[in-house]
Design a protein around this motif. Structure first.
Motif, PDB file in Angstrom:
ATOM      1  N   THR A 171      30.311  12.797  -0.428  1.00 20.52           N
ATOM      2  CA  THR A 171      29.424  11.644  -0.547  1.00 20.52           C
ATOM      3  C   THR A 171      28.593  11.781  -1.813  1.00 20.52           C
TER       4      THR A 171
ATOM      5  N   THR B  28      30.997   7.190  -0.276  1.00 19.98           N
ATOM      6  CA  THR B  28      31.842   8.236   0.276  1.00 19.98           C
ATOM      7  C   THR B  28      33.223   8.141  -0.352  1.00 19.98           C
TER       8      THR B  28
ATOM      9  N   VAL C 122      25.316   4.239   2.740  1.00 23.27           N
ATOM     10  CA  VAL C 122      26.550   3.770   2.084  1.00 23.27           C
ATOM     11  C   VAL C 122      26.614   2.250   2.159  1.00 23.27           C
TER      12      VAL C 122
ATOM     13  N   ILE D 295      23.869   8.528   6.770  1.00 20.45           N
ATOM     14  CA  ILE D 295      24.700   8.409   5.569  1.00 20.45           C
ATOM     15  C   ILE D 295      25.459   7.090   5.573  1.00 20.45           C
TER      16      ILE D 295
END
Length: 223
Positions: free
Chosen positions: A70, A64, A57, A53
């Motif tokens: 998220t 987030t 990002v 993640i």
């Protein structure tokens, strides 16, 4: 999404998340399941999910939001960019290896013992027999580390032992990319022959020849 197992890499989790985005499982503005839910769904550790993640990002695919979760901000495929970034890191590792290996080869040619030569011969045979990217990375790194051991310089050896883990990762990444060539068996065999013969300049040239083809293909750093 399918279960991919606890030993899977961050890259595999990224690939799974990207497949879900491409398939329309989530669209722009949707909130992803929690880390815990993704851990259960994918069958991987929470750390792997978190790193995947974080990478997405960083690439601008996900966002987030503190206390909210998220969210999807792009459904563009991040794989080409990830490969480009990965190869840039590989290039930097090989640039360091080039300097270390050339000096180690010179010293090894001057200081090697008969036992060093026999060990290098065994490790070279292991390298030549390697078939998978993982086997190749292990065997190639072990061979280059043995050259450094034959150089008989304790500081260089300690530094290389610290460095060799990143080198293995980079070799694995390189071997997994069909479009990026590596030097093959010839320069590595020439390196062993030069070390055995005590020819310092030939050893240095062979060490450079073992790294240069891949480094040249990866190209200069972007500015």
């Amino acid at each position: 999404m399918r279960v991919i197992g606890r030993k899977s890499s961050v890259e595999e989790v990224i690939a799974q998340l990207n497949e879900a985005l491409t398939a329309g499982t989530w669209t722009i503005g949707d909130r992803l399941p929690t880390e815990h839910e993704l851990t259960v769904k994918l069958g991987v550790s929470r750390t792997v999910v978190r790193e995947a993640i974080r990478a997405l990002v960083h690439l601008g695919v996900l966002e987030t939001r503190q206390g909210a979760g998220t969210f999807v901000v792009s459904t563009a495929d991040p794989a080409p960019l990830l490969r480009r970034v990965g190869m840039a890191e590989v290039r930097e590792i090989f640039e360091i290896q080039l300097g270390l290996d050339v000096q180690a080869a010179r010293l090894a040619a001057a200081r090697r013992t008969d036992a060093d030569v026999e060990r290098l011969r065994t490790l070279l045979a292991d390298r030549n027999r390697a078939t998978t990217p993982q086997e190749f990375a292990r065997a190639d790194a072990a061979y280059h580390l043995a050259v450094v051991e034959a150089a008989d310089n304790s500081v260089l050896l300690e530094f290389y032992r610290f460095f060799v883990g990143r080198l293995r990762d980079s070799l694995h990444a390189l071997r997994s990319q069909d479009e990026v060539p590596e030097s093959g068996d010839g320069p590595h065999e020439a390196l062993l022959a030069a070390i055995e013969a005590g020819d310092e300049e030939a050893a240095a040239a062979a060490a450079a020849g073992a790294i240069r083809p891949s480094l040249d293909t990866l190209g200069p750093p972007e500015k």
